[in-house]
Design an enzyme around this catalytic site. Structure first.
Site, PDB file in Angstrom:
ATOM      1  N   ASP A  78       0.834  -1.209   0.000  1.00 12.57           N
ATOM      2  CA  ASP A  78       0.000   0.000   0.000  1.00 12.57           C
ATOM      3  C   ASP A  78       0.869   1.259   0.000  1.00 12.57           C
ATOM      4  OD1 ASP A  78      -2.216  -1.602   0.099  1.00 12.57           O
ATOM      5  OD2 ASP A  78      -2.506  -1.392   2.270  1.00 12.57           O
TER       6      ASP A  78
HETATM    7  N1  URA Z   1      -1.643  -5.768   3.872  1.00 12.79           N
HETATM    8  C1  URA Z   1      -2.027  -4.462   3.911  1.00 12.79           C
HETATM    9  O1  URA Z   1      -3.048  -4.126   4.485  1.00 12.79           O
HETATM   10  N2  URA Z   1      -1.226  -3.559   3.301  1.00 12.79           N
HETATM   11  C2  URA Z   1      -0.072  -3.872   2.667  1.00 12.79           C
HETATM   12  O2  URA Z   1       0.624  -2.990   2.131  1.00 12.79           O
HETATM   13  C3  URA Z   1       0.305  -5.226   2.641  1.00 12.79           C
HETATM   14  C4  URA Z   1      -0.504  -6.163   3.243  1.00 12.79           C
END
Ligand code: URA
Length: 243
Positions: free
Chosen positions: A106
């Protein structure tokens, strides 16, 4: 560049515009080489990284590329974005536009991200049956308690996808810090899992994929090539448990 397997006669025809019947003639005359050897078989399979030449001139010579990046927060895991810096913008290499991401993070997540131009390798890594473990360290808004451990191991039903998450291992490191190992990568998976306890994830850092650890020498935004040993071993389970 070709992404998939192609028959040699089709490949030559597509690259040169020569019709397939005439390509047979070229092969019979020994004018085509594949990986340095004279090719005779029209059915020979050409991959993305097969070296193909005609009359000594190279038709295809793609080099596989595998990079580990230490993703900083505030960078998009995408190859292009109108608004924000992307992970590709961090890469200063001629072949950067041929790269794709093997397992996103993310926008505000940090840590180990893999880039490659090898579609077969990245597909293998992401296949559910490959069960490649991804390890994260998370900081939480509220204390994390022992009841989380069994809930993560049992899995959560995700209504949108209509699936129950695979068993995940949770280790409590301190009151608000935990490490979690997953073998899948659903959209915002970790945030959604902690969301079931109304516990907000304040920071999320991926430190390992399979037996490949984020290189501690890499500062956020830096990257390096994987060694050939790392490329072949990443899908295999770690020999020692990651702590
Ligand atoms: N799970 C999430 O919520 N965000 C990420 O970046 C990776 C796994």
């Amino acid at each position: 560049m070709i992404a998939h397997r192609t028959r040699l006669d089709r490949f030559i025809s597509r690259e040169t515009g020569i019709n397939r019947r005439d390509v047979r003639g070229l092969l019979a005359q020994g004018r085509i080489t594949v990986d340095g050897t004279v090719a005779r078989d029209i059915q020979q399979i050409v991959h993305q990284f097969t070296l193909v030449s005609m009359d000594g001139a190279i038709l295809q010579n793609n080099q596989p590329c595998y990079l580990m990046v230490n993703k900083p927060a505030g960078v998009v895991s995408a190859t292009s974005d109108q608004q924000h810096k992307t992970i590709i913008d961090l890469i200063d290499r001629l072949n950067r536009d041929s790269l794709h991401i093997a397992g996103r993070l993310d926008f505000n997540s940090t840590g180990l991200l893999l880039l490659t131009n090898d579609g077969r390798w990245s597909r293998n890594l992401s296949l559910p049956e490959s069960k490649v473990t991804k390890c994260y360290r998370v900081e939480l808004e509220n204390p994390v308690t022992d009841e989380y451990i069994s809930a993560f191991a049992e899995g959560f039903y995700f209504e949108y996808e209509g699936i129950t998450t695979q068993p995940a291992e949770l280790n409590i490191i301190s009151e608000r810090v935990a490490e979690i190992s997953l073998t899948e990568g659903r959209y915002h998976q970790i945030k959604r899992m902690f969301g079931r306890f109304q516990n907000k994830v304040l920071s999320l850092h991926r430190y390992a994929i399979g037996n490949l650890q984020l290189d501690p020498e890499l500062s956020p935004g830096q990257y390096r090539e994987l060694s050939s040993k790392e490329v072949t071993q990443i899908g295999h389970p770690p020999r020692v448990p990651i702590t």
